[in-house]
Write a protein that holds these residues in place. Sequence first.
Motif, PDB file in Angstrom:
ATOM      1  N   GLN A 164     -14.532  -0.875  40.341  1.00 13.68           N
ATOM      2  CA  GLN A 164     -15.742  -0.086  40.599  1.00 13.68           C
ATOM      3  C   GLN A 164     -16.436   0.249  39.282  1.00 13.68           C
ATOM      4  O   GLN A 164     -17.653   0.181  39.174  1.00 13.68           O
ATOM      5  N   LYS A 165     -15.654   0.595  38.286  1.00 14.21           N
ATOM      6  CA  LYS A 165     -16.182   0.919  36.953  1.00 14.21           C
ATOM      7  C   LYS A 165     -16.619  -0.360  36.226  1.00 14.21           C
ATOM      8  O   LYS A 165     -17.698  -0.414  35.633  1.00 14.21           O
TER       9      LYS A 165
ATOM     10  N   GLN B 289     -20.346  -1.934  34.136  1.00 15.10           N
ATOM     11  CA  GLN B 289     -20.312  -2.342  32.738  1.00 15.10           C
ATOM     12  C   GLN B 289     -20.740  -3.804  32.608  1.00 15.10           C
ATOM     13  O   GLN B 289     -21.509  -4.165  31.718  1.00 15.10           O
ATOM     14  N   ASP B 290     -20.234  -4.634  33.515  1.00  9.75           N
ATOM     15  CA  ASP B 290     -20.550  -6.065  33.493  1.00  9.75           C
ATOM     16  C   ASP B 290     -22.040  -6.311  33.691  1.00  9.75           C
ATOM     17  O   ASP B 290     -22.660  -7.116  32.983  1.00  9.75           O
ATOM     18  N   ILE B 291     -22.633  -5.607  34.646  1.00  8.17           N
ATOM     19  CA  ILE B 291     -24.064  -5.765  34.900  1.00  8.17           C
ATOM     20  C   ILE B 291     -24.873  -5.288  33.697  1.00  8.17           C
ATOM     21  O   ILE B 291     -25.837  -5.934  33.295  1.00  8.17           O
ATOM     22  N   GLY B 292     -24.467  -4.171  33.098  1.00 10.78           N
ATOM     23  CA  GLY B 292     -25.173  -3.664  31.920  1.00 10.78           C
ATOM     24  C   GLY B 292     -25.147  -4.663  30.767  1.00 10.78           C
ATOM     25  O   GLY B 292     -26.160  -4.854  30.078  1.00 10.78           O
TER      26      GLY B 292
ATOM     27  N   GLN C  51     -21.029  -6.497  45.639  1.00  9.15           N
ATOM     28  CA  GLN C  51     -20.060  -5.421  45.850  1.00  9.15           C
ATOM     29  C   GLN C  51     -18.707  -5.982  46.286  1.00  9.15           C
ATOM     30  O   GLN C  51     -18.630  -6.898  47.079  1.00  9.15           O
ATOM     31  N   GLY C  52     -17.684  -5.394  45.752  1.00  7.01           N
ATOM     32  CA  GLY C  52     -16.330  -5.760  46.143  1.00  7.01           C
ATOM     33  C   GLY C  52     -15.716  -6.860  45.304  1.00  7.01           C
ATOM     34  O   GLY C  52     -14.499  -6.998  45.281  1.00  7.01           O
ATOM     35  N   LYS C  53     -16.531  -7.644  44.620  1.00  2.00           N
ATOM     36  CA  LYS C  53     -15.991  -8.779  43.855  1.00  2.00           C
ATOM     37  C   LYS C  53     -15.011  -8.308  42.776  1.00  2.00           C
ATOM     38  O   LYS C  53     -13.923  -8.868  42.639  1.00  2.00           O
ATOM     39  N   SER C  54     -15.393  -7.278  42.036  1.00  2.98           N
ATOM     40  CA  SER C  54     -14.510  -6.760  40.983  1.00  2.98           C
ATOM     41  C   SER C  54     -13.350  -5.969  41.562  1.00  2.98           C
ATOM     42  O   SER C  54     -12.222  -6.040  41.053  1.00  2.98           O
ATOM     43  N   GLN C  55     -13.597  -5.226  42.646  1.00  2.00           N
ATOM     44  CA  GLN C  55     -12.528  -4.438  43.265  1.00  2.00           C
ATOM     45  C   GLN C  55     -11.450  -5.320  43.870  1.00  2.00           C
ATOM     46  O   GLN C  55     -10.284  -4.944  43.903  1.00  2.00           O
ATOM     47  N   ASP C  56     -11.825  -6.501  44.353  1.00  2.00           N
ATOM     48  CA  ASP C  56     -10.846  -7.417  44.924  1.00  2.00           C
ATOM     49  C   ASP C  56      -9.786  -7.806  43.896  1.00  2.00           C
ATOM     50  O   ASP C  56      -8.632  -8.065  44.250  1.00  2.00           O
ATOM     51  N   VAL C  57     -10.178  -7.838  42.630  1.00  2.00           N
ATOM     52  CA  VAL C  57      -9.250  -8.227  41.570  1.00  2.00           C
ATOM     53  C   VAL C  57      -8.641  -7.016  40.876  1.00  2.00           C
ATOM     54  O   VAL C  57      -7.445  -6.993  40.588  1.00  2.00           O
ATOM     55  N   TYR C  58      -9.447  -5.986  40.624  1.00  2.00           N
ATOM     56  CA  TYR C  58      -9.012  -4.859  39.802  1.00  2.00           C
ATOM     57  C   TYR C  58      -8.840  -3.550  40.561  1.00  2.00           C
ATOM     58  O   TYR C  58      -8.597  -2.515  39.951  1.00  2.00           O
TER      59      TYR C  58
END
Length: 173
Positions: free
Chosen positions: A96-97, A101-104, A84-91
């Motif tokens: 959050q969205k 998608q990445d995990i899927g 959690q937070g890894k993608s939000q830190d950048v985007y």
Amino acid sequence: MTKDVIEAIEQRRSVRSFNGDPVSEATVGRLVEAALRAPSAGNLQPWQLMIVYGEETRRSLASACRNQNFIAEAPVNIVVVLEQGKSQDVYGQLGQKYQYQDIGAAIENMLLAATGYGLATCWVGAFEEDKISQILQLGGDLRPEAIIAVGYSDENPVPVPRRNANEVVKVIH
């Protein structure tokens, strides 16, 4: 044993009955490699993969998954854990969205790779998150998102009807 990707897509099924034959660590490693090759926003790959071989732990996971016992019967479980937070830190909010998608994408790559190796899988999302976190001793910003039961099929599932392309495709010129 590898298959053409289209053939793997056509043959992949959710299997809930495994014959108990072990899956080699080398083959599981290939599934992990397939996940790592999945696209992800900014190539952040906001996940960790917990590979579970131990029977006792698999039983505990099955219990936390509403007693879906096939999870314990599969010789390998791959628990996909969100960082959690890894993608939000950048985007920011878009992260959050993107993280889901990445995990899927990573999961689908593993499912198709498993099919290519003659393995059966089932993607499980119905579980008590807190119990899974406790079983795997996850802390901090780590959150379980999916469990993939992996093994050799003890059944021959028939194709499930899918929607017709005319129902879902809209062509815009």
